[in-house]
Design an enzyme around this catalytic site. Sequence first.
Site, PDB file in Angstrom:
ATOM      1  N   LYS A   1      32.505  29.683  33.388  1.00  0.00           N
ATOM      2  CA  LYS A   1      31.601  28.582  33.644  1.00  0.00           C
ATOM      3  C   LYS A   1      31.085  28.506  35.068  1.00  0.00           C
ATOM      4  O   LYS A   1      31.259  27.498  35.726  1.00  0.00           O
ATOM      5  CB  LYS A   1      32.249  27.244  33.285  1.00  0.00           C
ATOM      6  CG  LYS A   1      32.376  27.028  31.817  1.00  0.00           C
ATOM      7  CD  LYS A   1      32.312  25.571  31.530  1.00  0.00           C
ATOM      8  CE  LYS A   1      31.795  25.305  30.159  1.00  0.00           C
ATOM      9  NZ  LYS A   1      31.641  23.911  29.876  1.00  0.00           N
TER      10      LYS A   1
ATOM     11  N   MET B   1      25.054  20.137  40.215  1.00  0.00           N
ATOM     12  CA  MET B   1      24.459  21.391  39.732  1.00  0.00           C
ATOM     13  C   MET B   1      23.002  21.529  40.169  1.00  0.00           C
ATOM     14  O   MET B   1      22.171  22.038  39.416  1.00  0.00           O
ATOM     15  CB  MET B   1      24.533  21.474  38.190  1.00  0.00           C
ATOM     16  CG  MET B   1      25.945  21.534  37.672  1.00  0.00           C
ATOM     17  SD  MET B   1      26.053  21.435  35.883  1.00  0.00           S
ATOM     18  CE  MET B   1      26.018  19.687  35.594  1.00  0.00           C
TER      19      MET B   1
ATOM     20  N   ASP C   1      38.567  26.136  34.193  1.00  0.00           N
ATOM     21  CA  ASP C   1      37.209  26.541  34.581  1.00  0.00           C
ATOM     22  C   ASP C   1      37.195  27.122  35.986  1.00  0.00           C
ATOM     23  O   ASP C   1      38.125  26.955  36.749  1.00  0.00           O
ATOM     24  CB  ASP C   1      36.303  25.305  34.643  1.00  0.00           C
ATOM     25  CG  ASP C   1      36.006  24.735  33.289  1.00  0.00           C
ATOM     26  OD1 ASP C   1      36.286  25.411  32.295  1.00  0.00           O
ATOM     27  OD2 ASP C   1      35.495  23.612  33.239  1.00  0.00           O
TER      28      ASP C   1
HETATM   29  N1  SAH Z   1      33.195  17.308  36.083  1.00  0.00           N
HETATM   30  C1  SAH Z   1      32.798  17.659  37.428  1.00  0.00           C
HETATM   31  C2  SAH Z   1      31.379  18.155  37.517  1.00  0.00           C
HETATM   32  C3  SAH Z   1      31.113  19.435  36.781  1.00  0.00           C
HETATM   33  S1  SAH Z   1      29.455  19.964  37.005  1.00  0.00           S
HETATM   34  C4  SAH Z   1      33.019  16.472  38.355  1.00  0.00           C
HETATM   35  O1  SAH Z   1      33.316  15.373  37.881  1.00  0.00           O
HETATM   36  O2  SAH Z   1      32.915  16.659  39.563  1.00  0.00           O
HETATM   37  C5  SAH Z   1      29.608  21.110  38.319  1.00  0.00           C
HETATM   38  C6  SAH Z   1      28.987  20.594  39.589  1.00  0.00           C
HETATM   39  O3  SAH Z   1      29.862  19.679  40.235  1.00  0.00           O
HETATM   40  C7  SAH Z   1      28.731  21.653  40.644  1.00  0.00           C
HETATM   41  O4  SAH Z   1      27.543  22.354  40.381  1.00  0.00           O
HETATM   42  C8  SAH Z   1      28.623  20.806  41.893  1.00  0.00           C
HETATM   43  O5  SAH Z   1      27.374  20.177  41.956  1.00  0.00           O
HETATM   44  C9  SAH Z   1      29.655  19.744  41.626  1.00  0.00           C
HETATM   45  N2  SAH Z   1      30.958  20.046  42.286  1.00  0.00           N
HETATM   46  C10 SAH Z   1      32.151  20.171  41.698  1.00  0.00           C
HETATM   47  N3  SAH Z   1      33.109  20.389  42.603  1.00  0.00           N
HETATM   48  C11 SAH Z   1      32.504  20.387  43.806  1.00  0.00           C
HETATM   49  C12 SAH Z   1      32.960  20.546  45.142  1.00  0.00           C
HETATM   50  N4  SAH Z   1      34.247  20.748  45.428  1.00  0.00           N
HETATM   51  N5  SAH Z   1      32.050  20.493  46.135  1.00  0.00           N
HETATM   52  C13 SAH Z   1      30.751  20.274  45.875  1.00  0.00           C
HETATM   53  N6  SAH Z   1      30.271  20.112  44.635  1.00  0.00           N
HETATM   54  C14 SAH Z   1      31.128  20.165  43.608  1.00  0.00           C
END
Ligand code: SAH
Length: 316
Positions: free
Chosen positions: A126, A239, A104
């Site tokens: 995505k 998100m 992704d």
């Molecule tokens: N499975 C992922 C989440 C996917 S949804 C997890 O466990 O983290 C995607 C959201 O995750 C983004 O919109 C943001 O809100 C958050 N996110 C993922 N990586 C991030 C990062 N490095 N810094 C800040 N937010 C992050």
Amino acid sequence: MIPASYGRLGQLAGRFREQVKARFETLNQRRVFWESVLQGPVAEMIFAGKDRKAEQLLEQALEEGSTGHSDGEVYLVGGGPGDPDLLTFKALRLMQQADVVVYDRLVSRRVLDLCRRDADRVFVGKACNQHVISQEEINALLVRLAKEGKRVLRLKGGDPFIFGRGGEEIGELMAEDIPFQVVPGITSASGCAAYAGIPLTHQNYAQSVRFVTGHMKDGQCDLPWPELVQEHQTLVIYMGLLSLTQICEQLMRHGMSPRMPIALVENGTLPEQRILTGTLADIADQAAVTDFQPPALIIIGKVVALRDRLDWYSQS
Ligand code: SAH
């Protein structure tokens, strides 16, 4: 750090190189064969000083044409929030082993670089709202690749079971009887909070933490607002950047103090990480001025104020 006996294993492999080439037609078959030799009983015999036995085993494997892994499988792996040092050993091992990587947008470049160099890479997009290919197509792709006999790494940002559609993907694999493993990753809530110096729980300020998605449907962010306004609870919103204004307004409307501390973490755990702190009343304006961009995580609660004392990452 490399055992001395690897030299002898290398010599043995060198002597058999041409025979293996003649025996297996495709590069992939040869690689799989060599992997089973270099990570299996043949290598173990060499390491144990039994070189002749190792040679016999190798001849035997060549004769049988056994490449070890004939069936495909899927590894659903959490790649963590970005910093490659936050990967698990298990994730790294499978990343080095897979034939094809389906990843992704949220998987960081530096994490992706640790996948096997010659593995095929399939980007399935995505960014919020604009999927390059649909979830159904991703599910079907995983099934097809595994049925071709490939070891497929489904690499996701954070943890695959937290807002990661991991359940949907393995549901499909289960239905198709395809073997798979799930490897948890550090979810961005944990990663961002740690690197921002914000403990998600704290004996004095938060006895519970709640993860919610701020993803909008038809321009609306539909969340159980009264439940989110709790005295001793930290709220983490994934998100949610696009709906930040709406989120703050709704929380205040449902009784949260306009002075409640809030933090935005952009690109958490990466060198380019940016953090913005403020209050429910002023954060949306600040975010607009500083042009905060996804991926960003929202953390709301009294624990956010602890960052003033506990920030360790940006000071280092
Ligand atoms: N499975 C992922 C989440 C996917 S949804 C997890 O466990 O983290 C995607 C959201 O995750 C983004 O919109 C943001 O809100 C958050 N996110 C993922 N990586 C991030 C990062 N490095 N810094 C800040 N937010 C992050």
